[in-house]
Design an enzyme around this catalytic site. Structure first.
Site, mmCIF file in Angstrom:
data_model
loop_
_atom_site.group_PDB
_atom_site.id
_atom_site.type_symbol
_atom_site.label_atom_id
_atom_site.label_comp_id
_atom_site.label_asym_id
_atom_site.label_seq_id
_atom_site.Cartn_x
_atom_site.Cartn_y
_atom_site.Cartn_z
ATOM 1 N N LYS A 179 20.181 19.404 13.078
ATOM 2 C CA LYS A 179 21.324 18.855 13.298
ATOM 3 C C LYS A 179 20.941 18.005 14.520
ATOM 4 O O LYS A 179 20.157 18.293 15.587
ATOM 5 C CB LYS A 179 22.425 19.942 13.820
ATOM 6 C CG LYS A 179 23.690 19.175 14.213
ATOM 7 C CD LYS A 179 24.641 20.549 14.541
ATOM 8 C CE LYS A 179 26.180 20.039 14.748
ATOM 9 N NZ LYS A 179 27.043 21.159 15.097
ATOM 10 N N SER A 263 31.123 21.163 12.207
ATOM 11 C CA SER A 263 30.456 19.788 12.764
ATOM 12 C C SER A 263 29.194 19.475 12.266
ATOM 13 O O SER A 263 28.584 18.615 12.311
ATOM 14 C CB SER A 263 30.588 19.848 14.345
ATOM 15 O OG SER A 263 29.609 20.981 14.836
ATOM 16 N N SER A 287 30.822 25.853 12.714
ATOM 17 C CA SER A 287 30.465 24.897 12.625
ATOM 18 C C SER A 287 28.918 24.926 11.592
ATOM 19 O O SER A 287 28.451 23.890 11.218
ATOM 20 C CB SER A 287 30.058 24.075 14.011
ATOM 21 O OG SER A 287 30.986 23.518 14.470
#
Length: 606
Positions: A179, A263, A287
């Site tokens: 990420k 996310s 997330s």
């Protein structure tokens, strides 16, 4: 499209709404700047270009890092738009035999091939770089591409193996994605903020822009892993859908009519497309587990203090009572265990002060697999949190999980713990405590507006921070809640708890009403969790019940958003919950669940 079942009219035209988002953002940009006078504003760069142009340049820069021979024809990209599912056979049909063979293997098997030299690190890295490049063109899920650095790294690993007749470490030659919160030397980190382009976390001239590397990345490199790209994420890490002003909205590649989650949604999408062997995300309210479930992959969220977060970017980083953690997403339970065990072998607590010094004891894991004490387990089953009921595919996944465990001789018990609504309220209080001043400060660097999904979750302006005494009282309330939950768990004698990851199998774009609630409770309690795919939504089986009586307004919205036709084929998963810092025990228990599903899942309709 209205099916006569109370489904909102906007569902059928949702993508047209997204196409008009740029106009909407111009309006919200003006509202945001007008309503946030306390936020310091400065030009994006010396050129003083607009945020739209800066984002467009960044997108093009990323695209241009894909080798020309891997650029997909326009007709393929157009065909992808008309396919609901672009994972599996769609993307595999585009790949050459070697790329398909390598990228279809489990990471455990890939490493064995590298160790016995049937594959080189360069071969494996090239295969995953190529597949991730295809996946990005089909799905727009990568914020940073650095295939050249990855291939140079792979060449060094091959040279080392040739000269030393051994590998560097446990993960020698394994391609990974991260990420875009994690810093990689020589690579930019934007975390989805336009104002971070060309800076180090929004600051120019620090000298850190391309030399800092996150502790997690250092550990991965020490083990021989090869970072190849960084994945897109929700703006300000603040939504259950993945959208930002650099890449836009990221769809679910398993079902493009739905969201990939957030996310860490970009990482979930990459793993569904098998764009890397394993990926890393972060989780403070679901997330990691939400994108894992939505995209049909396995996911692992540890307790606070297990995986290193040092030198990684973050949002609202001053709030640490309920802390964000580094999680892992991959194609199998074995791949998650492999990565976590390898990271523990680096003794991360020696490098990151926040890490708890608990090694992985392989002997304990293997012995306990065969011991009488764990042959039969007790599982708490929570089918609904009492506030928002899961959609039919999730209810069916839960029933399948319970039935296969009972078939194996394990015990299932109804789980009725302290109110999850109370836990969710406490969690939300901490998330909202700072008023999102940090996030809006970062948006103001470029003048970019909050995207629709962020506005839906937290609004389009800063809020007044929580007073300190109120914050203290909320902390006391959390401690009390954790103790009451622990007392209940002990009284029930459960080994683990199985519950939904969310009340739906992904969400329709803009339908993020209650996505995080089921999973944020796990972060509030600081428990650990493993996501296991169970089945997929089936329009023939998972019918809309027009007689259903909603529990409240949110439950009504969630229920009305369910459409069996649209959800058909969407992954439906469950999460297995373990207590704080019991990750190793959780892996053992999750293995029992996973194996039970493999042996008996079809018998119960999986």
């Amino acid at each position: 499209m209205n099916h006569g079942r109370g489904v909102p009219d906007w569902i059928g035209s949702i993508w047209r709404t997204i196409a008009l988002l740029s106009i909407f953002q111009c309006v919200t940009c003006w509202q945001f700047l007008k309503s946030s006078p306390n936020v310091y504003q400065r030009p994006l760069s010396s050129e003083n270009i607009s945020w739209q142009e800066a984002a467009a340049r960044k997108r093009l820069e990323t695209y241009n890092k894909i080798p020309q021979q891997w650029i997909l024809p326009e007709d393929v990209l157009e065909a992808a738009k008309s396919h609901r599912k672009i994972t599996g056979s769609f993307i595999e049909a585009l790949l050459d035999n070697e790329t398909l063979k390598i990228t279809s293997l489990d990471p455990v098997d890939i490493l064995e091939h590298i160790r016995n030299r049937s594959f080189t690190s360069v071969q494996v890295t090239t295969a995953f770089c190529k597949r991730s490049a295809y996946g990005h063109q089909l799905n727009e899920n990568l914020l940073e591409i650095f295939y050249d650095l990855a291939l140079d790294n792979a060449k060094e690993l091959d040279a080392y193996q040739a000269s030393h007749n051994s590998t560097i470490g446990t993960l020698h030659g394994l391609p990974v994605t991260l990420k875009d919160q994690f810093h990689v030397k020589g690579v930019e980190t934007t975390m989805g903020y336009v104002g971070w382009i060309g800076t180090f976390e929004g600051h120019k001239g620090t000298g850190k822009e391309r030399i800092i590397e996150s502790e997690l990345v250092r550990e991965l490199r020490s083990l021989g892993a090869v970072p190849i790209a960084k994945t897109t994420l929700a703006q300000a890490l603040a939504s259950g859908e993945t959208s930002n002003n650099i890449l836009g909205y990221t769809k679910n590649p398993v079902n493009q009519e739905l969201s990939c989650g957030g996310s860490s949604g970009g990482e979930g999408a990459v793993q569904a497309l098998r764009g890397s062997a394993v990926g890393f995300g972060t989780d403070i309210g679901g997330s990691v587990v939400v994108p894992s479930a939505f995209n049909g992959v396995y996911g692992f969220k540890p307790s606070v203090g297990r995986n290193a977060y040092r030198d990684a970017a973050n949002a609202e980083r001053g709030q640490t009572v309920v802390s964000s953690v580094v999680g892992i997403l991959g194609p199998s339970l074995a791949s998650l265990k492999l990565m976590f065990r390898a990271l523990m072998s680096t003794e991360p607590w020696r490098y990151d002060h926040d890490i708890v010094p608990i090694p992985w004891y392989e002997e304990l894991y293997e012995q306990s697999e065969d011991s009488e004490a764990v042959t039969k387990l007790s599982f708490g089953i929570l089918e609904s949190d009492g506030s928002v009921s899961p959609h039919p595919p999730i209810r069916r996944a839960m029933k399948i999980a319970a039935k296969v465990l009972e078939k194996e001789g394990h015990k299932t018990i109804t789980w009725d713990p302290p109110s999850h609504a109370e836990g969710y309220d406490i969690h939300y209080g901490f998330m909202d405590a700072g008023g999102y001043n940090d996030s809006f400060t970062q948006l103001a660097l470029s003048g970019e507006p909050p995207v629709r999904e962020m506005m839906q979750d937290i609004g389009y302006r800063t809020k007044t921070p929580m007073p300190i005494l109120e914050y203290f009282n909320l902390t006391i309330r959390l401690k009390d809640y954790r103790n009451r939950y622990a007392d209940y768990w002990k009284s029930m004698g459960a080994d683990a708890v199985i519950m939904p990851v969310a009340p739906h199998a992904a969400v329709l774009p803009g339908g993020n009403y209650y996505t995080y609630a089921y999973s944020s409770i796990i972060d509030a309690l600081n428990y650990c969790s493993i996501v296991i795919p169970v089945t997929t939504a089936d329009q023939r089986v998972d019918k809309f019940d027009g007689k259903y009586k909603p529990l409240n307004d949110i439950d009504k919205k969630n229920w009305q958003a369910y459409d069996p036709d649209i959800y058909d084929g969407a992954p439906a998963a469950v999460q297995v919950i373990g207590r704080r810092l019991e990750e190793q025990r959780l892996f053992r228990i999750a293995r029992a669940v996973d194996e039970a599903l493999r042996r008996h899942g079809k018998l119960f309709g999986a």
